[in-house]
Design a protein around this motif. Sequence first.
Motif, PDB file in Angstrom:
ATOM      1  N   VAL A  46       6.287   6.279 -10.907  1.00  0.00           N
ATOM      2  CA  VAL A  46       5.007   6.008 -10.240  1.00  0.00           C
ATOM      3  C   VAL A  46       5.099   4.713  -9.438  1.00  0.00           C
ATOM      4  O   VAL A  46       4.683   4.652  -8.271  1.00  0.00           O
ATOM      5  N   THR A  47       5.663   3.678 -10.060  1.00  0.00           N
ATOM      6  CA  THR A  47       5.847   2.405  -9.347  1.00  0.00           C
ATOM      7  C   THR A  47       6.763   2.583  -8.149  1.00  0.00           C
ATOM      8  O   THR A  47       6.492   2.075  -7.051  1.00  0.00           O
ATOM      9  N   SER A  48       7.863   3.307  -8.356  1.00  0.00           N
ATOM     10  CA  SER A  48       8.820   3.542  -7.278  1.00  0.00           C
ATOM     11  C   SER A  48       8.175   4.295  -6.121  1.00  0.00           C
ATOM     12  O   SER A  48       8.436   3.989  -4.950  1.00  0.00           O
ATOM     13  N   ALA A  49       7.328   5.273  -6.427  1.00  0.00           N
ATOM     14  CA  ALA A  49       6.675   6.056  -5.372  1.00  0.00           C
ATOM     15  C   ALA A  49       5.800   5.173  -4.495  1.00  0.00           C
ATOM     16  O   ALA A  49       5.816   5.284  -3.267  1.00  0.00           O
ATOM     17  N   VAL A  50       5.021   4.295  -5.116  1.00  0.00           N
ATOM     18  CA  VAL A  50       4.118   3.430  -4.348  1.00  0.00           C
ATOM     19  C   VAL A  50       4.918   2.464  -3.478  1.00  0.00           C
ATOM     20  O   VAL A  50       4.637   2.299  -2.284  1.00  0.00           O
ATOM     21  N   VAL A  51       5.920   1.823  -4.074  1.00  0.00           N
ATOM     22  CA  VAL A  51       6.714   0.843  -3.328  1.00  0.00           C
ATOM     23  C   VAL A  51       7.455   1.500  -2.166  1.00  0.00           C
ATOM     24  O   VAL A  51       7.443   0.997  -1.026  1.00  0.00           O
ATOM     25  N   LYS A  52       8.105   2.630  -2.420  1.00  0.00           N
ATOM     26  CA  LYS A  52       8.852   3.314  -1.369  1.00  0.00           C
ATOM     27  C   LYS A  52       7.930   3.803  -0.256  1.00  0.00           C
ATOM     28  O   LYS A  52       8.259   3.676   0.935  1.00  0.00           O
ATOM     29  N   ALA A  53       6.794   4.369  -0.627  1.00  0.00           N
ATOM     30  CA  ALA A  53       5.874   4.889   0.388  1.00  0.00           C
ATOM     31  C   ALA A  53       5.355   3.780   1.284  1.00  0.00           C
ATOM     32  O   ALA A  53       5.326   3.920   2.520  1.00  0.00           O
ATOM     33  N   ILE A  54       4.945   2.662   0.694  1.00  0.00           N
ATOM     34  CA  ILE A  54       4.429   1.545   1.494  1.00  0.00           C
ATOM     35  C   ILE A  54       5.525   0.983   2.396  1.00  0.00           C
ATOM     36  O   ILE A  54       5.301   0.710   3.577  1.00  0.00           O
ATOM     37  N   PHE A  55       6.725   0.822   1.845  1.00  0.00           N
ATOM     38  CA  PHE A  55       7.840   0.304   2.640  1.00  0.00           C
ATOM     39  C   PHE A  55       8.144   1.218   3.828  1.00  0.00           C
ATOM     40  O   PHE A  55       8.290   0.759   4.968  1.00  0.00           O
ATOM     41  N   LEU A  56       8.219   2.515   3.582  1.00  0.00           N
ATOM     42  CA  LEU A  56       8.544   3.463   4.647  1.00  0.00           C
ATOM     43  C   LEU A  56       7.424   3.550   5.688  1.00  0.00           C
ATOM     44  O   LEU A  56       7.701   3.677   6.884  1.00  0.00           O
ATOM     45  N   VAL A  57       6.180   3.472   5.249  1.00  0.00           N
ATOM     46  CA  VAL A  57       5.054   3.504   6.203  1.00  0.00           C
ATOM     47  C   VAL A  57       5.108   2.296   7.123  1.00  0.00           C
ATOM     48  O   VAL A  57       4.901   2.421   8.337  1.00  0.00           O
ATOM     49  N   ILE A  58       5.399   1.125   6.569  1.00  0.00           N
ATOM     50  CA  ILE A  58       5.490  -0.077   7.401  1.00  0.00           C
ATOM     51  C   ILE A  58       6.667   0.027   8.363  1.00  0.00           C
ATOM     52  O   ILE A  58       6.571  -0.378   9.533  1.00  0.00           O
ATOM     53  N   CYS A  59       7.788   0.589   7.897  1.00  0.00           N
ATOM     54  CA  CYS A  59       8.948   0.789   8.779  1.00  0.00           C
ATOM     55  C   CYS A  59       8.600   1.738   9.928  1.00  0.00           C
ATOM     56  O   CYS A  59       8.938   1.465  11.091  1.00  0.00           O
ATOM     57  N   ILE A  60       7.939   2.857   9.606  1.00  0.00           N
ATOM     58  CA  ILE A  60       7.537   3.811  10.639  1.00  0.00           C
ATOM     59  C   ILE A  60       6.584   3.165  11.630  1.00  0.00           C
ATOM     60  O   ILE A  60       6.679   3.372  12.850  1.00  0.00           O
ATOM     61  N   ASP A  61       5.656   2.348  11.119  1.00  0.00           N
ATOM     62  CA  ASP A  61       4.723   1.658  12.011  1.00  0.00           C
ATOM     63  C   ASP A  61       5.459   0.728  12.962  1.00  0.00           C
ATOM     64  O   ASP A  61       5.146   0.668  14.155  1.00  0.00           O
ATOM     65  N   GLY A  62       6.447   0.013  12.434  1.00  0.00           N
ATOM     66  CA  GLY A  62       7.224  -0.881  13.289  1.00  0.00           C
ATOM     67  C   GLY A  62       8.018  -0.122  14.348  1.00  0.00           C
ATOM     68  O   GLY A  62       8.096  -0.547  15.505  1.00  0.00           O
ATOM     69  N   ILE A  63       8.590   1.013  13.959  1.00  0.00           N
ATOM     70  CA  ILE A  63       9.347   1.835  14.917  1.00  0.00           C
ATOM     71  C   ILE A  63       8.435   2.338  16.025  1.00  0.00           C
ATOM     72  O   ILE A  63       8.770   2.283  17.214  1.00  0.00           O
ATOM     73  N   PHE A  64       7.256   2.838  15.632  1.00  0.00           N
ATOM     74  CA  PHE A  64       6.302   3.308  16.637  1.00  0.00           C
ATOM     75  C   PHE A  64       5.861   2.169  17.544  1.00  0.00           C
ATOM     76  O   PHE A  64       5.704   2.359  18.757  1.00  0.00           O
TER      77      PHE A  64
END
Length: 230
Positions: free
Chosen positions: A203-221
Amino acid sequence: MVREPWRFRPISFIHHLDHAGLRALPIIFLICFLIGAVVMQQGVVQLSYFGAEVMAVNMVAILSLREVGILLTSIMVAGRSGSAFTAEIGSMKMREEIDAMRTLGIDPMDTLVLPRVAALIVALPLLTFMGDIAALAGGGVMAWVMLGLDPPLYIDKLQEIVSFRHFMVGMIKAPFAAVIIALVGCLEGLRVEGSAESLGVHVTSAVVKAIFLVICIDGIFAMFLAGIGQ
């Protein structure tokens, strides 16, 4: 055992749409409203040194539509719905319900993962839109308090500043963020082993990974859209 063919399950879709979308609306609206107000307040204070306090409206409007609305909404959904997806599927994995589904020829990806992904793809853009409105509303309240801009003047100012492309820059990121949050949450749930400790870790891993990937995608966009002049 013959595998059950995939079919759309409207009841499951509506259930997850309600939990991931409608029930998340109050907290997302409140957080975005408060952040919009804080950004406006800080903008007015800092720009007052240059005599450009009114430009804080420009800053809040563009920042809310392009970045704040989608990022805050995605982070809140990742923490709320992404973790719930992991916990729900992980609990089923611990009780060996998923093994039983496979024995009956039911694919867990079709039954558990796809309805959640589809629901979040629909819910997140709608939540992002409401987050944008909330951030602008929070900025409007603070502009009224600090600048004396009453709501009609504030709305007129927004119409001068905001174009449809600013709105679309934020909205176009929402489906990608939704897919990331839902897939990470579901796949982490499927990786849970037979202990409560494993469930907590994933559960902890899911939240951390999702937030990290969303921020990465936002930066790429952000870099891509800046490169094409948007």
